[in-house]
Design a protein around this motif. Structure first.
Motif, short mmCIF file in Angstrom:
data_model
loop_
_atom_site.label_atom_id
_atom_site.label_comp_id
_atom_site.label_asym_id
_atom_site.label_seq_id
_atom_site.Cartn_x
_atom_site.Cartn_y
_atom_site.Cartn_z
N SER A 2 30.74 45.51 -14.77
CA SER A 2 30.10 44.32 -14.56
C SER A 2 29.49 43.48 -15.69
O SER A 2 29.67 42.38 -16.30
CB SER A 2 28.76 44.42 -13.52
N ASP A 3 28.59 44.29 -16.73
CA ASP A 3 28.10 44.08 -17.93
C ASP A 3 29.15 43.57 -18.96
O ASP A 3 28.92 42.59 -19.61
CB ASP A 3 27.22 44.84 -18.50
N GLN A 4 30.40 44.25 -18.90
CA GLN A 4 31.59 43.90 -19.93
C GLN A 4 32.03 42.76 -19.52
O GLN A 4 32.38 41.91 -20.47
CB GLN A 4 32.33 45.25 -19.95
N ILE A 5 32.30 42.43 -18.29
CA ILE A 5 33.26 41.52 -17.80
C ILE A 5 32.35 40.24 -17.96
O ILE A 5 32.55 39.25 -18.50
CB ILE A 5 33.76 41.62 -16.48
N LEU A 6 30.90 40.24 -17.60
CA LEU A 6 30.24 39.01 -17.46
C LEU A 6 29.57 38.64 -19.01
O LEU A 6 29.41 37.60 -19.26
CB LEU A 6 29.04 39.49 -16.65
N SER A 40 31.77 39.06 -21.50
CA SER A 40 32.74 38.33 -21.97
C SER A 40 32.93 36.84 -21.51
O SER A 40 33.36 36.01 -22.47
CB SER A 40 34.12 39.02 -21.98
N GLN A 41 32.68 37.04 -20.20
CA GLN A 41 32.64 35.25 -19.53
C GLN A 41 31.50 34.65 -20.18
O GLN A 41 31.73 33.36 -20.31
CB GLN A 41 32.64 35.60 -17.96
N GLU A 42 30.25 35.24 -20.35
CA GLU A 42 29.26 34.31 -20.89
C GLU A 42 29.50 33.77 -22.33
O GLU A 42 29.48 32.54 -22.58
CB GLU A 42 27.96 35.32 -20.86
N LEU A 43 30.06 34.70 -23.04
CA LEU A 43 30.53 34.28 -24.55
C LEU A 43 31.51 33.16 -24.33
O LEU A 43 31.43 31.88 -24.98
CB LEU A 43 31.22 35.46 -25.44
N ALA A 44 32.59 33.32 -23.60
CA ALA A 44 33.77 32.24 -23.39
C ALA A 44 33.09 30.87 -22.64
O ALA A 44 33.50 29.70 -23.13
CB ALA A 44 34.85 32.64 -22.31
N LEU A 45 32.13 31.09 -21.88
CA LEU A 45 31.90 29.87 -21.19
C LEU A 45 30.68 29.10 -21.83
O LEU A 45 30.52 27.73 -21.81
CB LEU A 45 31.17 30.00 -19.77
N ALA A 46 30.22 29.79 -22.86
CA ALA A 46 29.22 29.21 -23.70
C ALA A 46 29.88 28.01 -24.62
O ALA A 46 29.28 27.43 -25.32
CB ALA A 46 28.48 30.19 -24.70
N GLN A 47 31.21 28.41 -24.88
CA GLN A 47 31.96 27.47 -25.65
C GLN A 47 32.40 26.23 -24.96
O GLN A 47 33.34 25.29 -25.52
CB GLN A 47 33.08 28.25 -26.32
N GLY A 63 25.89 40.93 -6.81
CA GLY A 63 25.18 40.45 -7.76
C GLY A 63 25.89 40.03 -9.15
O GLY A 63 25.72 38.91 -9.80
N ALA A 64 26.83 41.08 -9.26
CA ALA A 64 27.61 40.73 -10.44
C ALA A 64 28.40 39.24 -10.33
O ALA A 64 28.58 38.35 -11.24
CB ALA A 64 28.65 41.78 -10.84
N PHE A 65 29.12 39.30 -9.21
CA PHE A 65 29.83 37.71 -8.92
C PHE A 65 28.90 36.76 -8.63
O PHE A 65 29.18 35.56 -9.16
CB PHE A 65 30.53 38.03 -7.49
N ALA A 66 27.67 36.75 -8.36
CA ALA A 66 26.66 35.76 -8.25
C ALA A 66 26.39 35.48 -9.69
O ALA A 66 26.14 34.28 -10.02
CB ALA A 66 25.35 36.21 -7.34
N ARG A 67 26.25 36.19 -10.71
CA ARG A 67 26.12 35.86 -11.95
C ARG A 67 27.05 35.26 -12.45
O ARG A 67 27.18 34.26 -13.41
CB ARG A 67 25.77 37.13 -12.77
N TRP A 68 28.34 35.59 -12.23
CA TRP A 68 29.77 34.95 -12.82
C TRP A 68 29.64 33.88 -12.29
O TRP A 68 29.67 32.57 -13.08
CB TRP A 68 30.81 36.04 -12.36
N GLN A 69 29.59 33.26 -10.97
CA GLN A 69 29.37 32.00 -10.21
C GLN A 69 28.29 31.25 -10.99
O GLN A 69 28.56 29.97 -11.31
CB GLN A 69 29.18 32.26 -8.70
N ALA A 70 27.28 31.76 -11.19
CA ALA A 70 26.05 30.91 -12.02
C ALA A 70 26.39 30.39 -13.35
O ALA A 70 26.19 29.26 -13.90
CB ALA A 70 24.89 31.70 -11.99
N LEU A 71 27.27 31.02 -14.18
CA LEU A 71 27.72 30.83 -15.12
C LEU A 71 28.38 29.62 -15.16
O LEU A 71 28.63 28.70 -16.03
CB LEU A 71 28.44 32.01 -15.98
N ILE A 72 29.57 29.77 -14.13
CA ILE A 72 30.44 28.61 -14.10
C ILE A 72 29.55 27.27 -13.61
O ILE A 72 29.89 26.20 -14.09
CB ILE A 72 31.57 28.86 -12.97
N THR A 73 28.40 27.57 -12.68
CA THR A 73 27.88 26.19 -12.00
C THR A 73 27.18 25.60 -13.36
O THR A 73 27.13 24.41 -13.31
CB THR A 73 26.80 26.94 -11.12
#
Length: 203
Positions: free
Chosen positions: A69-73, A75-82, A131-141
């Motif tokens: 979860s930490d690994q995927i999220l 990378s998602q956090e870095l990508a969505l920050a852009q 919880g991991a999917f909720a974090r991912w959704q929050a990044l998109i939100t």
């Protein structure tokens, strides 16, 4: 029996090696078909070392869920920050499609695969994955909320629901891409949602 806070640097490295080995084996053979002895052999540790870090398999599974979860999220956090606009969602989409293509469309989403196997059999793991999917959704939100604040989406747009739809599309797209060995399902899922967002734009 996890004592992560008290581990030495060498101890942390050993524990991480065990978790990496477990994650690889579980990805290849499934959680149910991966034994503690399999992980012990793959990580090159003794039975006593294995027990020192993980006294039972459920602890190891939890560590794998957390690590993946930490690994995927991460990378998602870095990508969505852009992502600073609806148009720039295409850059994020491209990164995910290329990552799947680079793997030959094998493996799917690591946390999605774990969820598929553990959701009905391991309540603590299911809660961690939720919880991991909720974090991912929050990044998109957060990205969609920022777009709405810039006037790219109408006021009052249900960005939480759209983010959930995007995440659901990604997971389904990854699964179908894995089955078909083709990124077209993932591309279709994300592109359809991005097109929908573009049509929502005022004017």
């Amino acid at each position: 029996m996890e004592h992560r806070a008290k581990l030495t640097a060498k101890g942390r490295a050993t524990r991480e090696r065990i978790v990496r080995a477990a994650a690889q084996l579980m990805a290849e053979h499934g959680v149910a078909h991966t034994t503690i002895k399999d992980v012990q052999a793959a990580a090159g540790v003794s039975a006593s070392q294995m027990y020192h870090y993980f006294s039972e398999k459920s602890e190891l599974v939890s560590a794998v869920v957390e690590g993946q979860s930490d690994q995927i999220l991460g990378s998602q956090e870095l990508a969505l920050a852009q992502v600073h606009s609806i148009a720039e969602l295409s850059r994020w989409r491209h990164l995910m499609v290329e990552a799947m293509r680079d793997k030959g469309c094998t493996g799917g989403c690591p946390i999605g695969s774990l969820a598929n196997e553990l959701a009905e059999t391991d309540p603590p793991a299911r809660a961690r994955l939720e919880g991991a999917f909720a974090r991912w959704q929050a990044l998109i939100t957060d990205c969609l909320t920022a777009a709405m604040a810039r006037g790219e989406l109408p006021p009052g747009t249900d960005v939480d629901r759209i983010a959930l739809s995007l995440l659901a599309g990604i997971q389904g797209g990854l699964l179908l891409s894995q089955v078909h060995r083709d990124t077209k399902p993932l591309e279709a899922a994300i592109d359809t949602m991005i097109d929908y967002l573009r049509r929502l734009a005022p004017g």
